[in-house]
Enzyme design. Sequence first.
Site, PDB file in Angstrom:
ATOM      1  N   ARG A 153      42.047  37.047  43.875  1.00  0.00           N
ATOM      2  CA  ARG A 153      43.332  37.206  43.201  1.00  0.00           C
ATOM      3  C   ARG A 153      43.664  35.928  42.443  1.00  0.00           C
ATOM      4  NH1 ARG A 153      44.234  39.639  48.285  1.00  0.00           N
ATOM      5  NH2 ARG A 153      44.799  41.852  48.149  1.00  0.00           N
ATOM      6  N   HIS A 245      43.433  40.055  36.861  1.00  0.00           N
ATOM      7  CA  HIS A 245      43.266  41.098  37.870  1.00  0.00           C
ATOM      8  C   HIS A 245      42.240  42.133  37.432  1.00  0.00           C
ATOM      9  CE1 HIS A 245      44.694  42.350  41.760  1.00  0.00           C
ATOM     10  NE2 HIS A 245      44.728  43.607  41.360  1.00  0.00           N
ATOM     11  N   ARG A 248      39.011  41.335  38.955  1.00  0.00           N
ATOM     12  CA  ARG A 248      38.920  41.731  40.360  1.00  0.00           C
ATOM     13  C   ARG A 248      38.520  43.207  40.461  1.00  0.00           C
ATOM     14  NH1 ARG A 248      40.675  40.419  45.592  1.00  0.00           N
ATOM     15  NH2 ARG A 248      41.908  41.985  46.685  1.00  0.00           N
TER      16      ARG A 248
END
Length: 307
Positions: A153, A245, A248
Amino acid sequence: MKLEEAINLYVQARCGEIADSTLTWYQHHLRAMFQYLGNVDIAEITITDLRAYRAKLLEQENRWLDHPTRPTEGGGLSPYSIHNRIQTCKQFFSWLVEESLLDGDPSERLKQRKLPDEPPKAISPEDLAAMIDAAETTRDRALILVMADTASRVQGIADLKLEDVDVKRGTLLIHTKGNKTLEVYLTEEPLEALRKWLRERPLNDGTDAVFTSRVHGRGLTTNGIYQVFKRLAKKANVERRYNPHALRHAAARSMLDSGADLGIVSQILGHANIHVTVRFYARWTRKELKQHHQRHSPVRNLRKKKQ
């Protein structure tokens, strides 16, 4: 008890239980409710008031109002923003009842819309490669490679300290949601990029952050990292998803696509259970699902075994 006092008590109670970034968002959501309802007595708040607040959110024409870093823009609130604000509201009133500060929960019958089934939020492999190639500075290259390889994160990378890095073992200690510490791993290219940055990183007695700003020397904030990605995306002509993000999500999809076990991916991402991984990260388009089915077709595999 007035609403403002109740919100302050709730924030104090949750401090230390949840991540600081999550607590900040709770405060932001509750402040929006407070601005609508006013500093009324909590015992006077009804389901009708909360339904009117929900309607106000649905009618809102702008987003990022009073946001600490992002400018206000048109378009209204997304279904996810509205869902999060209502969910925070419900958690708040439920807590008041649990703490015996309120006799009944006025939000108990406040319903939520079903969230839309959106396509995957990952950056494409081609766009990620283009952004990596666009990173000319040692810091930017190390930053994007580390984030792409560890699926961390953005807050965890912003909070990363020099003492959290073990270049000999190729590991990082990431401080993540819920005040947990997660060990993540680096492969050769990201590790070498990080080593190079640490050798060139300016000495600064004022911070032990791994990734520092070239302007003021302090550690990069989450918004600072976002600005780095925005600059790299512009340079690489990437117009689709490029935020931190999205990397991710891309990492999770890449690992699953290459055959990694869902439970292993869930642990690498630091999820409490695999249901979170499945719901938000193991997402595929219909075209991708068809391709996966063609590759893993039970009948096709059955025929292969007979050959």
